[in-house]
Motif scaffolding. Sequence first.
Motif, short mmCIF file in Angstrom:
data_model
loop_
_atom_site.label_atom_id
_atom_site.label_comp_id
_atom_site.label_asym_id
_atom_site.label_seq_id
_atom_site.Cartn_x
_atom_site.Cartn_y
_atom_site.Cartn_z
N LEU A 100 -1.86 -2.99 6.80
CA LEU A 100 -0.90 -1.72 6.89
C LEU A 100 0.49 -1.96 6.48
CD1 LEU A 100 -0.33 1.18 7.39
CD2 LEU A 100 0.04 0.81 9.68
N HIS A 124 0.82 -2.81 2.54
CA HIS A 124 0.27 -1.23 1.89
C HIS A 124 1.59 -0.62 1.88
CE1 HIS A 124 -3.83 -1.27 1.85
NE2 HIS A 124 -3.63 -0.41 1.01
N GLU A 174 4.45 -2.17 -0.60
CA GLU A 174 3.69 -1.74 -1.91
C GLU A 174 4.29 -0.36 -1.99
OE1 GLU A 174 -0.39 -2.49 -2.85
OE2 GLU A 174 -0.14 -0.48 -3.92
N LEU A 175 4.18 0.76 -1.18
CA LEU A 175 4.46 1.97 -1.34
C LEU A 175 6.17 2.06 -1.62
CD1 LEU A 175 4.20 5.08 -1.40
CD2 LEU A 175 4.30 4.80 1.15
N ASN A 222 7.05 0.79 -5.19
CA ASN A 222 6.52 1.98 -6.06
C ASN A 222 7.48 3.07 -6.06
OD1 ASN A 222 4.27 0.37 -6.93
ND2 ASN A 222 2.70 1.38 -5.81
N PHE A 242 9.86 4.40 -9.08
CA PHE A 242 9.82 5.86 -9.47
C PHE A 242 11.10 6.18 -9.51
CE2 PHE A 242 7.85 9.67 -10.29
CZ PHE A 242 8.63 10.74 -9.45
N SER A 271 4.77 7.67 -11.22
CA SER A 271 4.48 8.74 -10.00
C SER A 271 3.18 8.62 -9.64
CB SER A 271 4.83 10.26 -10.53
OG SER A 271 3.94 10.68 -11.28
N ARG A 316 1.63 5.92 -9.72
CA ARG A 316 0.93 4.71 -8.77
C ARG A 316 1.84 4.86 -7.52
NH1 ARG A 316 3.88 -0.20 -11.59
NH2 ARG A 316 3.37 0.90 -13.43
N MET A 317 2.78 5.47 -7.34
CA MET A 317 3.74 5.84 -6.13
C MET A 317 2.63 6.67 -5.22
SD MET A 317 7.07 7.73 -5.28
CE MET A 317 6.49 9.64 -5.49
N SER A 355 -0.22 4.92 -3.67
CA SER A 355 0.18 4.04 -2.51
C SER A 355 0.26 4.67 -1.50
CB SER A 355 1.63 3.65 -2.86
OG SER A 355 1.31 2.41 -3.76
N HIS A 356 0.50 6.02 -1.27
CA HIS A 356 0.41 7.04 -0.14
C HIS A 356 -0.67 7.04 0.51
CE1 HIS A 356 4.05 9.93 -0.20
NE2 HIS A 356 3.47 9.57 1.14
N SER A 369 -1.98 4.77 2.06
CA SER A 369 -1.81 3.74 3.23
C SER A 369 -1.86 4.32 4.43
CB SER A 369 -0.39 2.96 3.08
OG SER A 369 0.68 3.82 3.18
N LEU A 428 -5.28 4.22 6.02
CA LEU A 428 -5.58 3.00 6.80
C LEU A 428 -5.06 3.17 8.29
CD1 LEU A 428 -6.73 0.37 6.17
CD2 LEU A 428 -4.23 -0.43 5.97
N PHE A 429 -3.95 3.45 8.47
CA PHE A 429 -3.51 3.59 9.66
C PHE A 429 -4.41 4.32 10.67
CE2 PHE A 429 0.09 2.63 12.36
CZ PHE A 429 0.06 3.54 13.36
N GLU A 435 -0.09 14.26 6.33
CA GLU A 435 0.29 13.29 5.31
C GLU A 435 -0.39 13.15 4.30
OE1 GLU A 435 3.80 11.74 6.98
OE2 GLU A 435 2.65 10.79 5.08
#
Lengths: 413, 374
Positions: free
Chosen positions: A224, A227, A230-231, A234, A238, B201, B203-204, B207-208, B210, B213-214, B249
């Motif tokens: 986590l 991740h 990474e976010l 990015n 952006f 945008s 790619r960003m 990534s969200h 994530s 996963l939590f 989210e």
Amino acid sequence: ADSSFKTSEPDQSRRPGLHIQYVLYGMDFFGLFFCSCKAILSLLLTGDGMNAYMAYKVSTQTSLTMFRSKTFTVRRRFSDFLGLFEKLSEKHSQNGYIIPPPPEKSILGMTKVKVGKEDPSSAEFVERRRAALERYLQRVVCHPSLLQDPDVREFLEKEELPRAVSTQALSGAGFLKMLNKATDAVSKMTIKMNEQDVWFDEKIQDVENEEQHLRKLHVMVESLVNHRKELSGNTAVFAKSVAMLGSSEDNTALSRALSQLAEVEDRIEQLHQEQASNDFFTFSELLADYIRLLGAVRGCFDQRMKAWQRWQDAENMLQKKRETEAKLLWANKPDKLQQAKDEIAEWEAKVTQYERDFERISATVRKEVIRFDKEKARDFKRQIIKYLESVLHSQQQMIKYWEAFLPEAKAIA
Amino acid sequence: ILIVDISDALSERDKVKFTVHTKSTLPNFKQNEFSVVRQHEEFIWLHDSFVENEEYAGYIIPPAPPKPDFDASREKLQKLGEGEGSMTKEEFTKMKQELEAEYLAIFKKTVAMHEVFLCRVAAHPVLRKDLNFHVFLEYNQDLSVRGKNKKEKLEDFFKNVVKSADGVLVAGVKDVDDFFEHEKTFLLEYHNRVKDSSAKSDRMIRSHKSTFLFFFIWCEWSKVFLFCSLINRFFLKVSELFEKTRKIEARVAADEDLKLADLLKYYLRESQAAKDLLYRRGRALVDYENANKALDKARAKNKDVLQAETTQQVCCQKFEKISESAKQELIDFKTRRVAAFRKNLVELAELELKHAKGNLQLLQSCLGVLKGDT
């Protein structure tokens, strides 16, 4: 109730490391008395080049009369902490105490810091270690029996400590071996114990299950953290891109709005970074601590087994001596008989001693585990609340940023 | 009036069937309200017919909708199915719901993009009268627009190669008209920047995920402490909190996708269409200038003068017609772009605020309970 439950937020400079002090207040112990001793660690890099080492200022605040004053500060090195652990293990693990384990030595991490690399990963490493050592010391100091140990007092108070030479040259694997020797992982041996008290059987099973789960969780939390990093990366990329777009836009109001958007995204990137750091320090390290601690818990169960084994061995030996006496009586060898009787008396005493030892260590282990569970519950609750508070703060910031942006967006014409 | 929308859509194995619904008072149609079923290829056919039509050289042709792409989503669903044995029923159901929501979102998006294309055509004063467009809307049989075969694809490829070589040529010639010169410089740079922003945008926003996963971390964590009476009530409350914030989210990521990523993607395509318009005008200008040169030569040699004059006249008319409509088109493009950005950025900010406030409230109430509990 825990009224002393506070963690003061550290002064967050962009590069954590040399300015941060995490203050852990004493933990309530059995509700009988507050842990009236509080230790804070701050950093001090001394020397230069490859001879440089990280020293820690250990500042203690206490109301206990056994110390020379109410507040005092000493300088200690990482090897001193390891030395303390070694001493405590040697003396107390056979009593069934859960000896808090220190953080691992990391040669790679320290070398980077020594070479003076000013990158964020070494700042992170430094802070991580400092915080881990602080937590370690605080746990030792909050253990009512360990606190009484003169070595602990000496560690906190004495100006100069003799260098703990034996821990100096320890590599990662060597360190692990030392830990294992100290806690004596007898669990590899299959001691078939005639368990009278089923509580111990159930408890050790719980401990092992929990350790498995925590290891799994630890891996997930690390993932986590990556991740989120990474976010954050990015988002930063952006933000720059949007700024460029804004500068090429020929409608003035839209151009301004886009550069504002870029700024918002940039700030959000910082929030993500902080969140990642938060995830890491609040959760990942917590899990790592408890994985180590559960190892220590298993260690004291092993000590109890050893005590039982010693008692059984003594019983067997006594039996043998009695048999020898009987044989001697039968064979009518009076001169050796006295020796046999002496040996029987000796072993009878040992049996009594070892049985008493075993009962004592069983009681201690039980008490320790109950204390540990309480502490763990409290620790986890506290960390989760801390985490949620930081997420809350993060959301408040987000709201501020978007509220500032909205009128800019509306102004586009 | 002419109102077009996509009233329904069906996703089959490898294609999507759109129900195009039209309401019109125009006399050319047999009825006032009718529907037909169209597939993606038929939209492309319509778009290409506009591009290839010389009459429309002076207009920004609304960009074609992108091909529906469910491959990634389908792959994920398949992987989930394969991994079913390795997770609990609860985890599986939750993940399945997430992936199905994702599939649905992609589906909605592709419908929206196809609809936007049709609406742009219907709103354009000239294109809305196009015969092919009317056939597209009304003809209730399959248009048999078979996908381009190999030969045609090759021809297309060469056409594009020539075009880009030309593009470089045309771009090099400085325009006499200030307006167009400015537009050319602007569009070239803008298009590149939008392309960059669009990619970043995407790619960003990816990534969200994530946050997803939590949720699993939390499930795992709760398992550990569920049996520990000292703490399980505490953990249950926190689980509830994370369940709710996770949903928020997910909405944030979806809204960012819609308001920001899609906006950038669309203007990437539109700015390309605007560039294409400039290119066509540039070509016409080159043709005009060549015709002028040919006329001068013919006059000098006194040979085929009439023919040269006619050619020159035709080129001049073509160029002027394109220039005139192009100017208006580019102005409209700017207005549309500014309006679209405004709308989307305002909505984005409002949604972000809504979600952040929602999160905040959940966190505050949960923390209140948790702190009181300890």
